[in-house]
Scaffold this motif. Structure first.
Motif, PDB file in Angstrom:
ATOM      1  N   ARG A  96      -4.132   5.820   1.680  1.00 27.19           N
ATOM      2  CA  ARG A  96      -5.233   5.411   2.536  1.00 27.19           C
ATOM      3  C   ARG A  96      -6.536   5.375   1.748  1.00 27.19           C
ATOM      4  O   ARG A  96      -6.647   5.999   0.689  1.00 27.19           O
ATOM      5  CB  ARG A  96      -5.384   6.373   3.722  1.00 27.19           C
ATOM      6  CG  ARG A  96      -4.219   6.307   4.715  1.00 27.19           C
ATOM      7  CD  ARG A  96      -4.503   7.136   5.935  1.00 27.19           C
ATOM      8  NE  ARG A  96      -3.401   7.100   6.884  1.00 27.19           N
ATOM      9  CZ  ARG A  96      -3.262   6.186   7.839  1.00 27.19           C
ATOM     10  NH1 ARG A  96      -4.166   5.246   7.966  1.00 27.19           N
ATOM     11  NH2 ARG A  96      -2.233   6.224   8.661  1.00 27.19           N
ATOM     12  N   VAL A  97      -7.507   4.649   2.275  1.00 31.81           N
ATOM     13  CA  VAL A  97      -8.835   4.620   1.668  1.00 31.81           C
ATOM     14  C   VAL A  97      -9.411   6.037   1.723  1.00 31.81           C
ATOM     15  O   VAL A  97      -9.360   6.684   2.773  1.00 31.81           O
ATOM     16  CB  VAL A  97      -9.749   3.635   2.416  1.00 31.81           C
ATOM     17  CG1 VAL A  97     -11.167   3.689   1.852  1.00 31.81           C
ATOM     18  CG2 VAL A  97      -9.182   2.225   2.331  1.00 31.81           C
ATOM     19  N   GLY A 147     -13.251   5.362  -7.554  1.00 31.75           N
ATOM     20  CA  GLY A 147     -11.923   5.917  -7.757  1.00 31.75           C
ATOM     21  C   GLY A 147     -11.851   6.863  -8.931  1.00 31.75           C
ATOM     22  O   GLY A 147     -11.025   7.778  -8.946  1.00 31.75           O
ATOM     23  N   GLN A 201      -8.278   7.005   8.294  1.00 29.85           N
ATOM     24  CA  GLN A 201      -8.769   5.968   7.407  1.00 29.85           C
ATOM     25  C   GLN A 201      -7.779   4.803   7.322  1.00 29.85           C
ATOM     26  O   GLN A 201      -6.569   4.996   7.456  1.00 29.85           O
ATOM     27  CB  GLN A 201      -9.012   6.534   6.010  1.00 29.85           C
ATOM     28  CG  GLN A 201     -10.155   7.536   5.925  1.00 29.85           C
ATOM     29  CD  GLN A 201     -11.480   6.887   6.202  1.00 29.85           C
ATOM     30  OE1 GLN A 201     -12.042   7.037   7.276  1.00 29.85           O
ATOM     31  NE2 GLN A 201     -11.991   6.156   5.239  1.00 29.85           N
ATOM     32  N   THR A 260       0.840  -1.199   0.000  1.00 36.32           N
ATOM     33  CA  THR A 260       0.000   0.000   0.000  1.00 36.32           C
ATOM     34  C   THR A 260       0.871   1.242   0.000  1.00 36.32           C
ATOM     35  O   THR A 260       2.014   1.211   0.457  1.00 36.32           O
ATOM     36  CB  THR A 260      -0.928   0.013   1.225  1.00 36.32           C
ATOM     37  OG1 THR A 260      -1.778   1.165   1.166  1.00 36.32           O
ATOM     38  CG2 THR A 260      -0.142   0.049   2.513  1.00 36.32           C
ATOM     39  N   HIS A 289     -20.421   1.320   1.733  1.00 34.05           N
ATOM     40  CA  HIS A 289     -19.781   1.846   0.534  1.00 34.05           C
ATOM     41  C   HIS A 289     -20.815   2.495  -0.386  1.00 34.05           C
ATOM     42  O   HIS A 289     -20.557   3.539  -1.002  1.00 34.05           O
ATOM     43  CB  HIS A 289     -19.056   0.719  -0.205  1.00 34.05           C
ATOM     44  CG  HIS A 289     -17.788   0.285   0.474  1.00 34.05           C
ATOM     45  ND1 HIS A 289     -17.776  -0.652   1.463  1.00 34.05           N
ATOM     46  CD2 HIS A 289     -16.496   0.669   0.290  1.00 34.05           C
ATOM     47  CE1 HIS A 289     -16.531  -0.842   1.874  1.00 34.05           C
ATOM     48  NE2 HIS A 289     -15.735  -0.055   1.185  1.00 34.05           N
ATOM     49  N   ARG A 349      -3.468  -2.760  -1.841  1.00 34.02           N
ATOM     50  CA  ARG A 349      -3.336  -2.896  -3.292  1.00 34.02           C
ATOM     51  C   ARG A 349      -2.837  -4.273  -3.707  1.00 34.02           C
ATOM     52  O   ARG A 349      -2.372  -4.450  -4.834  1.00 34.02           O
ATOM     53  CB  ARG A 349      -2.372  -1.828  -3.829  1.00 34.02           C
ATOM     54  CG  ARG A 349      -2.728  -0.403  -3.434  1.00 34.02           C
ATOM     55  CD  ARG A 349      -4.047   0.030  -3.997  1.00 34.02           C
ATOM     56  NE  ARG A 349      -4.371   1.402  -3.635  1.00 34.02           N
ATOM     57  CZ  ARG A 349      -4.048   2.470  -4.363  1.00 34.02           C
ATOM     58  NH1 ARG A 349      -3.388   2.306  -5.489  1.00 34.02           N
ATOM     59  NH2 ARG A 349      -4.377   3.679  -3.970  1.00 34.02           N
ATOM     60  N   ASP A 362     -11.442   9.250   2.384  1.00 36.13           N
ATOM     61  CA  ASP A 362     -12.452   9.622   3.369  1.00 36.13           C
ATOM     62  C   ASP A 362     -13.515  10.464   2.668  1.00 36.13           C
ATOM     63  O   ASP A 362     -13.213  11.536   2.145  1.00 36.13           O
ATOM     64  CB  ASP A 362     -11.811  10.424   4.504  1.00 36.13           C
ATOM     65  CG  ASP A 362     -12.768  10.661   5.660  1.00 36.13           C
ATOM     66  OD1 ASP A 362     -13.984  10.492   5.455  1.00 36.13           O
ATOM     67  OD2 ASP A 362     -12.303  11.021   6.755  1.00 36.13           O
ATOM     68  N   TRP A 389      -5.415   1.878   5.614  1.00 40.62           N
ATOM     69  CA  TRP A 389      -4.588   1.869   4.415  1.00 40.62           C
ATOM     70  C   TRP A 389      -5.281   1.072   3.320  1.00 40.62           C
ATOM     71  O   TRP A 389      -5.923   0.068   3.573  1.00 40.62           O
ATOM     72  CB  TRP A 389      -3.217   1.259   4.712  1.00 40.62           C
ATOM     73  CG  TRP A 389      -2.344   2.153   5.541  1.00 40.62           C
ATOM     74  CD1 TRP A 389      -2.146   2.094   6.883  1.00 40.62           C
ATOM     75  CD2 TRP A 389      -1.564   3.258   5.069  1.00 40.62           C
ATOM     76  NE1 TRP A 389      -1.290   3.075   7.289  1.00 40.62           N
ATOM     77  CE2 TRP A 389      -0.912   3.805   6.197  1.00 40.62           C
ATOM     78  CE3 TRP A 389      -1.342   3.819   3.814  1.00 40.62           C
ATOM     79  CZ2 TRP A 389      -0.059   4.907   6.095  1.00 40.62           C
ATOM     80  CZ3 TRP A 389      -0.497   4.919   3.716  1.00 40.62           C
ATOM     81  CH2 TRP A 389       0.131   5.448   4.833  1.00 40.62           C
ATOM     82  N   ASP A 390      -5.141   1.546   2.087  1.00 41.45           N
ATOM     83  CA  ASP A 390      -5.784   0.918   0.931  1.00 41.45           C
ATOM     84  C   ASP A 390      -4.921  -0.250   0.457  1.00 41.45           C
ATOM     85  O   ASP A 390      -3.829  -0.058  -0.085  1.00 41.45           O
ATOM     86  CB  ASP A 390      -5.954   1.955  -0.186  1.00 41.45           C
ATOM     87  CG  ASP A 390      -6.842   1.439  -1.310  1.00 41.45           C
ATOM     88  OD1 ASP A 390      -7.364   0.315  -1.180  1.00 41.45           O
ATOM     89  OD2 ASP A 390      -7.009   2.155  -2.316  1.00 41.45           O
ATOM     90  N   GLN A 395     -15.987   0.117  -6.658  1.00 43.50           N
ATOM     91  CA  GLN A 395     -14.763   0.755  -6.190  1.00 43.50           C
ATOM     92  C   GLN A 395     -14.020   1.413  -7.336  1.00 43.50           C
ATOM     93  O   GLN A 395     -13.448   2.498  -7.185  1.00 43.50           O
ATOM     94  CB  GLN A 395     -13.869  -0.282  -5.499  1.00 43.50           C
ATOM     95  CG  GLN A 395     -12.591   0.289  -4.919  1.00 43.50           C
ATOM     96  CD  GLN A 395     -12.865   1.304  -3.840  1.00 43.50           C
ATOM     97  OE1 GLN A 395     -13.827   1.166  -3.086  1.00 43.50           O
ATOM     98  NE2 GLN A 395     -12.045   2.331  -3.758  1.00 43.50           N
TER      99      GLN A 395
END
Length: 503
Positions: free
Chosen positions: A88-89, A341, A276, A85, A357, A281, A91, A278-279, A337
């Motif tokens: 972050r995801v 994005g 938030q 990653t 979501h 990947r 917010d 962490w996204d 998602q």
């Protein structure tokens, strides 16, 4: 800071302990390949030329073997499972774009036509393109010549800036000159009111030598310059700058690069200080691993995965839906998602199946009543808080108070819930106090056709106003605004002259 340096600074693994599997994979690969490399046909009683003809792949160490593809696939799986990653995801309650102050030079030199139609008009075009690229992020506008003036304060609506941007002409500036340092100080004062790190962009054709040191030594927001000069044209002041200077281009590549530079510090602050998660990947590595798995179907490359394949076939099948090609490879939530994005929030709201979501996407798209419907049945503090924010945006302040109280009951330390509860209560009190002062209990005999005020707290008198026969002849707000003769250039000229006289 560039995107590459920011990536290298933030890159890490969410589950680094899974990386211990990599040495095991390497050991397995080395042992299997070493054993296969020693496999040779017996050559004791065979002529050398016949042995070469009968042997396929004599040099086993120099050719690819099935174990090579297996090892590479396992390495990709281990890396993906470790959770790489670098961000972050997002917010939904925090803007993902940094606040920006645009300082536009408005001087006679900007009327030069070497950059069609003029340097000033091209600069305005670039500012409009940048505002559109930033998708409604907070932006402010400063104009300067011999003096610097705040044209528009920080706003999230780019349409507010458009008429003032059009009204900026050379004749509205009270003094000629190139007060870059004064514009920098004014932009700094505007940026200090922001809670997040932001950027300052100068759109100019030259920087005076006396102001070069001020820009080079500035500490604070990210600083950059968009040079409104033709390709191949230089400027001594711009050449002396150590901050990023971008030359105007015929396409959007210049503003895209500037936006990335100005946002780098903001994205780093969000990553370091954000709440938030962490996204993850790791899913990106699943694609090359799946492509490597296709090689196993080639004759001679099949590995002994029969038990694994059989177990997969015996697993209970899940209900499938295949309305399009994307449904063959991605779940609805994954498709949502991707749309989220890309900032296609309306599409993401349609695709998401997961309620939270889905509600986030609908909230970003401004479909506030649909947010509360999506959250119905959820009993988490996050759901109650998001429902409260949707009610606030939809001006349902009493429902917002109930939602924020629910969020605090579920989590007394939920960030922002107590503050927003207090704000909602103050709004309701303000509305009720205004009603108490305005209610007279009399029928005025004119006004709107039918106006009924909410009076749930029984504060003030219940009043219903009936409109007269000529109420239909009243102008609407839009019609009234169209009858007003306004010129932003004249307004700015008078305002700038007053500000310059006071200084």
């Amino acid at each position: 800071m560039s995107d590459v340096s920011l990536f290298l600074e933030l890159f890490h693994f969410i589950r680094p302990w899974l990386l211990v599997l990599l040495p095991l994979v390497a050991l397995l690969w080395w042992r299997v390949r070493r054993r296969l490399g020693k496999s040779r046909l017996p050559e004791a009683h065979i002529s050398p030329h016949l042995a070469r003809a009968l042997t396929v792949g004599q040099d086993g160490a120099s050719r690819l073997l099935p174990i090579d593809g297996v090892a590479l696939g396992l390495i990709l799986i281990c890396l993906g499972a470790a959770g790489p990653t670098w961000s972050r995801v997002p917010d939904p309650f925090v803007a993902q774009t940094a606040p920006l102050v645009i300082a536009l030079k408005v001087t006679p030199s900007m009327q030069n036509r070497d950059l069609a139609p003029t340097r000033l008009e091209r600069a305005k075009q670039k500012v409009r393109d940048l505002l559109a690229l930033r998708s409604g992020a907070r932006s402010a506008l400063v104009a300067y010549a011999g003096t610097a003036h705040a044209v528009v304060p920080m706003t999230e609506d780019p349409n507010v800036l458009q008429p003032y941007l059009e009204g900026l002409q050379v004749d509205v500036m009270p003094d000629e000159g190139n007060a870059t340092a004064a514009a920098l100080e004014l932009a700094r004062a505007i940026m200090e009111k922001e809670t997040a790190a932001g950027g300052i962009l100068f759109v100019t054709d030259d920087i005076s030598g006396a102001d070069v040191a001020a820009l080079n030594g500035y500490q604070g927001a990210s600083l950059a310059v968009l040079a409104t000069l033709p390709q191949g044209t230089g400027s001594a002041g711009l050449d002396a700058l150590t901050i990023p200077v971008e030359q105007v281009s015929v396409d959007d590549s210049d503003i895209i690069r500037l936006d990335r530079r100005l946002n780098a510090a903001y994205r780093r602050a969000l990553a370091e200080d954000g709440d938030q998660p962490w996204d993850d990947r790791g899913w990106l590595l699943a694609w090359p691993a799946a492509l490597l798995a296709l090689i196993w179907f080639r004759r001679g490359w099949t590995m002994r995965w029969g038990a694994v394949a059989l177990a997969g076939l015996l697993l209970p099948a899940q209900p499938s839906r295949a309305e399009g090609i994307a449904d063959w490879f991605l779940t609805p939530d994954q498709q949502g998602q991707i749309a989220y994005g890309r900032r296609h929030f309306d599409r993401a709201g349609e695709l998401y199946l997961e309620p939270m979501h889905k509600a986030y996407a609908l909230y970003r798209d401004g479909q506030y009543p649909a947010v509360t419907e999506a959250l119905a049945g959820l009993d988490s503090a996050d759901a109650a808080f998001l429902s409260g924010m949707a009610h606030i945006k939809n001006r349902d302040y009493r429902d917002a108070i109930e939602d924020f109280q629910t969020a605090l009951e579920r989590d007394p330390d939920f960030p922002g819930a107590a503050g927003n509860l207090e704000v909602a209560r103050k709004i309701v009190d303000y509305v009720e106090e205004a009603r108490e002062q305005s209610d007279t209990g009399e029928n005025t005999g004119e006004g709107a056709d039918d106006v009924v005020f909410d009076n749930e707290d029984a504060r003030g008198a219940d009043t219903q106003i009936q409109g007269g026969d000529d109420a239909a002849e009243l102008l609407t707000a839009d019609q009234w605004m169209n009858t007003v003769d306004t010129n932003t250039g004249d307004f700015l000229r008078q305002r700038f002259a007053i500000e310059a006289a006071r200084r």
